[in-house]
Design an enzyme around this catalytic site. Structure first.
Site: not given
Ligand SMILES: NC(=O)c1ccc[n+]([C@@H]2O[C@H](COP(=O)([O-])OP(=O)(O)OC[C@H]3O[C@@H](n4cnc5c(N)ncnc54)[C@H](OP(=O)(O)O)[C@@H]3O)[C@@H](O)[C@H]2O)c1
Length: 253
Positions: A141, A154
């Protein structure tokens, strides 16, 4: 097809960026082990991939569980006979300032965001090293570089991923390439959860889009294109690198 006859494990596949990456990788011919906890969303993704002629298995579980990581690797080998790469994308927020956070909150954030990547690498590397080449894409991130109110666990966990990825690139090159993606604000359920740390969450999300040079939030498809590039042979001379993909928000200061 850029990933024809290659097999990948993808964590966090059930939502947001992971879902987009799963669909794009499948379209490019990858055989996928999809990970997440939500069985309903996992099965619906699997059905969509199979309906489009793709090959995938869904294995539900917690990425912080060591044995679950081993099971994902075992399933890749029993299903596809080989493992050509990983996309480590699952993550959680663990919100709260240092004085508010319980040590258990800190632990679970690091277990989910960082320890999980170590566990998966530990089981996957011996298999990937049997291949002529392999590619690992780690989703960190911009929080690795930039602070956000009440996000110490985080931000620290995402910074740790940069070092872990770079170190793994050093230890397992030339066969295994390891690169990191650092997204800015992307329109997924995650950013709305993150905005709870701000006094007006809806405004905070809107402001995040406006703060980019491109005046919008990222879309999961923006991120999956970079993940695909880094997983494919198109990036065959890139390893140990971190790529911000943030609409220019870091450049804007
Ligand atoms: N959105 C942003 O603005 C942003 C920016 C920078 C980085 N990121 C990073 O991008 C990545 C994906 O995030 P996203 O934005 O796509 O969020 P999201 O839609 O909330 O998806 C998060 C995913 O992580 C899985 N997950 C979380 N905890 C878990 C665990 N303990 N075991 C197994 N699976 C787990 C969830 O699975 P379930 O729902 O099935 O539990 C879901 O598939 C993350 O690492 C986040 O830190 C996000």
């Amino acid at each position: 097809m850029k990933l024809h006859q290659k097999s990948f494990i993808l964590t966090g596949a059930t939502s947001g960026m992971g879902r987009a990456i799963a669909l794009d990788f499948a379209k490019e011919g990858a055989n996928l082990i999809l990970s997440g906890r939500d069985e309903e969303r996992g099965k619906s993704l699997l059905a969509e991939i199979k309906a489009n002629g793709g090959e995938a298995c869904f294995l539900s579980g917690d990425v912080g569980d060591i044995q679950y990581n081993k099971k994902m690797v075992d399933l890749a080998i029993s299903s596809f006979g080989q493992l050509d790469g990983l996309v480590t994308n699952a993550g959680m927020l663990g919100l709260g300032s240092v004085t508010e956070l319980e040590p258990s909150d800190w632990d679970i954030t690091f277990r989910t965001n960082v320890d999980s990547v170590f566990y998966l690498l530990k089981f996957a590397l011996p298999e990937m090293l049997k291949r002529p080449s392999a590619a690992v894409v780690v989703n960190s991130s911009i929080a690795a570089y930039k602070s956000f109110p009440n996000h110490p666990a985080y931000c620290a966990s995402k910074a740790a991923l940069l070092a872990l990825a770079k170190q793994t690139a050093v230890d397992y090159g030339p066969i295994v390439r390891v690169n990191t993606i650092c997204p800015g604000p992307v329109d997924t359920p995650f950013i709305h959860a993150s905005a709870i740390a701000f006094p007006d969450p809806a405004q905070a999300v809107a402001n995040a889009g406006k703060a980019t040079l491109l005046k919008r939030l990222g879309l999961p498809a923006d991120i999956s294109k970079l993940a695909l590039f880094l997983a494919s042979d198109d990036s065959s001379w890139i390893t140990g690198s971190a790529f911000t993909i943030d609409g220019g928000i870091l450049a804007a200061g």
